[in-house]
Structures are given as C-alpha cells and as structure tokens.
Design an enzyme around this catalytic site. Structure first.
Site, PDB file in Angstrom:
ATOM      1  N   CYS A 123       0.856  -1.195   0.000  1.00  0.00           N
ATOM      2  CA  CYS A 123       0.000   0.000   0.000  1.00  0.00           C
ATOM      3  C   CYS A 123       0.883   1.231   0.000  1.00  0.00           C
ATOM      4  O   CYS A 123       1.854   1.303   0.750  1.00  0.00           O
ATOM      5  CB  CYS A 123      -0.890  -0.009   1.245  1.00  0.00           C
ATOM      6  SG  CYS A 123      -2.007   1.412   1.332  1.00  0.00           S
ATOM      7  N   LEU A 124       0.510   2.202  -0.820  1.00  0.00           N
ATOM      8  CA  LEU A 124       1.289   3.442  -0.894  1.00  0.00           C
ATOM      9  C   LEU A 124       1.253   4.202   0.432  1.00  0.00           C
ATOM     10  O   LEU A 124       2.139   5.016   0.695  1.00  0.00           O
ATOM     11  CB  LEU A 124       0.771   4.327  -2.039  1.00  0.00           C
ATOM     12  CG  LEU A 124       0.901   3.701  -3.436  1.00  0.00           C
ATOM     13  CD1 LEU A 124       0.236   4.595  -4.479  1.00  0.00           C
ATOM     14  CD2 LEU A 124       2.360   3.440  -3.803  1.00  0.00           C
TER      15      LEU A 124
ATOM     16  N   GLU B 132      -9.048  -0.791  -2.320  1.00  0.00           N
ATOM     17  CA  GLU B 132      -9.400   0.644  -2.407  1.00  0.00           C
ATOM     18  C   GLU B 132     -10.705   0.947  -1.673  1.00  0.00           C
ATOM     19  O   GLU B 132     -10.822   1.994  -1.021  1.00  0.00           O
ATOM     20  CB  GLU B 132      -9.499   1.101  -3.870  1.00  0.00           C
ATOM     21  CG  GLU B 132      -8.271   0.864  -4.742  1.00  0.00           C
ATOM     22  CD  GLU B 132      -6.954   1.302  -4.137  1.00  0.00           C
ATOM     23  OE1 GLU B 132      -6.947   2.156  -3.229  1.00  0.00           O
ATOM     24  OE2 GLU B 132      -5.912   0.771  -4.561  1.00  0.00           O
TER      25      GLU B 132
ATOM     26  N   HIS C 109     -10.037   1.422   1.872  1.00  0.00           N
ATOM     27  CA  HIS C 109      -9.540   2.774   2.187  1.00  0.00           C
ATOM     28  C   HIS C 109     -10.707   3.741   2.389  1.00  0.00           C
ATOM     29  O   HIS C 109     -10.686   4.568   3.312  1.00  0.00           O
ATOM     30  CB  HIS C 109      -8.669   3.320   1.044  1.00  0.00           C
ATOM     31  CG  HIS C 109      -7.244   2.886   1.084  1.00  0.00           C
ATOM     32  ND1 HIS C 109      -6.400   3.165   2.131  1.00  0.00           N
ATOM     33  CD2 HIS C 109      -6.483   2.225   0.161  1.00  0.00           C
ATOM     34  CE1 HIS C 109      -5.181   2.685   1.864  1.00  0.00           C
ATOM     35  NE2 HIS C 109      -5.203   2.102   0.672  1.00  0.00           N
TER      36      HIS C 109
END
Ligand code: GNR
Ligand code: NI
Length: 171
Positions: free
Chosen positions: A94-95, A137, A140
């Site tokens: 994960c960034l 995503e 998130h």
C-alpha cells in the site's frame, strides 16, 4: 497536473469514512482535475490504485490501472460490491504503508457497481489483481488498511518499522 501528497499509516486521517459523491460534482472542473492528479500521483509512485482517502479527500471514489502498459485508466465513483465469491490470498502492499508487504485473504471474484468519471453507471465482474485492488481501495474509503488484517503484534511491528524508516530518512 500535480502530484498529491499521500497520507501514511498511522495518520488518523486514513481512518475517515468517506462520504458518497454527489454525481453533480462530477460535472465540475475540480473533480476532473482531481482524477487526473490522482492518476499522475499513482503512476509516479508507482502504484496500481489510489483511493481519494489517501490524498486526504474523504469522498467515495478511487482510480485504478492494473494494466502492464499503464494505459487502462479506471475511475470508480460510489463503488459497491454487489456480489463476491471464492477466496484468494494475495501479497499486498500500500502506498500509505510504504515498504511493507503481507498476505491478505479476500474474495477471489467480485461484481462491482459504480459510476465512471462522467457519472455513467457501470457494472464490472473482476477477478485476479483487479478484484484485489478494488477491494483494497474500497477498504480505504471505509477507513480500513490492509495492515488491519494482520495481528495487533504484527501491526505494531509495522508501525515501528515505518517510524524508524522516517527517522532514517530525516537524518
Ligand atoms: O500499488 C498497489 N499495489 C497493490 C498490490 C497488491 C494489492 C493491493 C495493491 S494497491 C497498491 C496501491 C494502494 O495503496 N492503493 O490504495
Ligand atoms: Ni492502499
């Protein structure tokens, strides 16, 4: 276009539950610029997906491109998983949790319903990396990170490793 700063674990803003997008907002310049900036930020990172939450915008949308050639941009606005089946383990990164990789079990096949960047509804069946990425995503957008699937002990090790890395970067 612009590169946007990406929030990193354990930033509490990553825990915000994103609110649904008003489709009328998609007609404006702000939304379209944000999509372009998020693709640019994602490609530069580099990553295969980026949720609005990661750039401190707490609206329900994300950008994804899992193609090798980086030429298949997908925008999902107000995404909903309407069907899921099977189980698959994938090593995720994960960034917002840089340099950490761990196995996560998710649904192997999903059907997702969303609006595209112009507000057109679509439905998509996905498996493989795309299915993993869509689920990652949407997590998130719900304030959830892949490290939440790890044991509390492992998550604490991740937090310490990132803190140590930041100290080394600052030195
Ligand atoms: O770039 C990314 N790669 C990735 C690999 C395996 C599972 C999920 C992902 S998503 C991640 C980008 C990111 O952090 N998106 O939120
Ligand atoms: Ni992520």
């Amino acid at each position: 276009m612009a590169l946007l700063p990406i929030l990193e674990f354990p930033d509490p803003r990553l825990r915000t539950k994103a609110v649904p997008v008003d489709p009328a907002w998609l007609a404006g310049e702000e939304a379209q610029r944000l999509f372009d900036d998020m693709f640019e930020t994602m490609y530069e990172a580099p990553g295969i997906g980026l949720a609005a939450s990661q750039v401190d915008v707490h609206k329900r949308f994300m950008v994804i491109d899992v193609s090798e050639e980086k030429d298949r941009r997908m925008v999902f606005v107000n995404p909903e998983i309407v069907a899921r089946s099977g189980e698959e383990v994938c090593q995720e990164g994960c960034l917002s949790v840089p340099g950490i990789f761990a196995d996560v079990t998710r649904a192997a096949e999903i059907t997702v319903r969303a609006l595209d960047r112009h507000g057109e509804p679509f439905e998509l069946a996905a498996d493989g990396l795309l299915a993993v990425c869509i689920q990652h995503e949407i997590d998130h957008l719900d304030g959830k990170l892949f490290v939440d699937y790890l044991s509390p002990l492992k998550r604490e090790m991740v937090r310490k490793k990132l803190a140590k890395q930041r100290r080394a970067d600052a030195a």
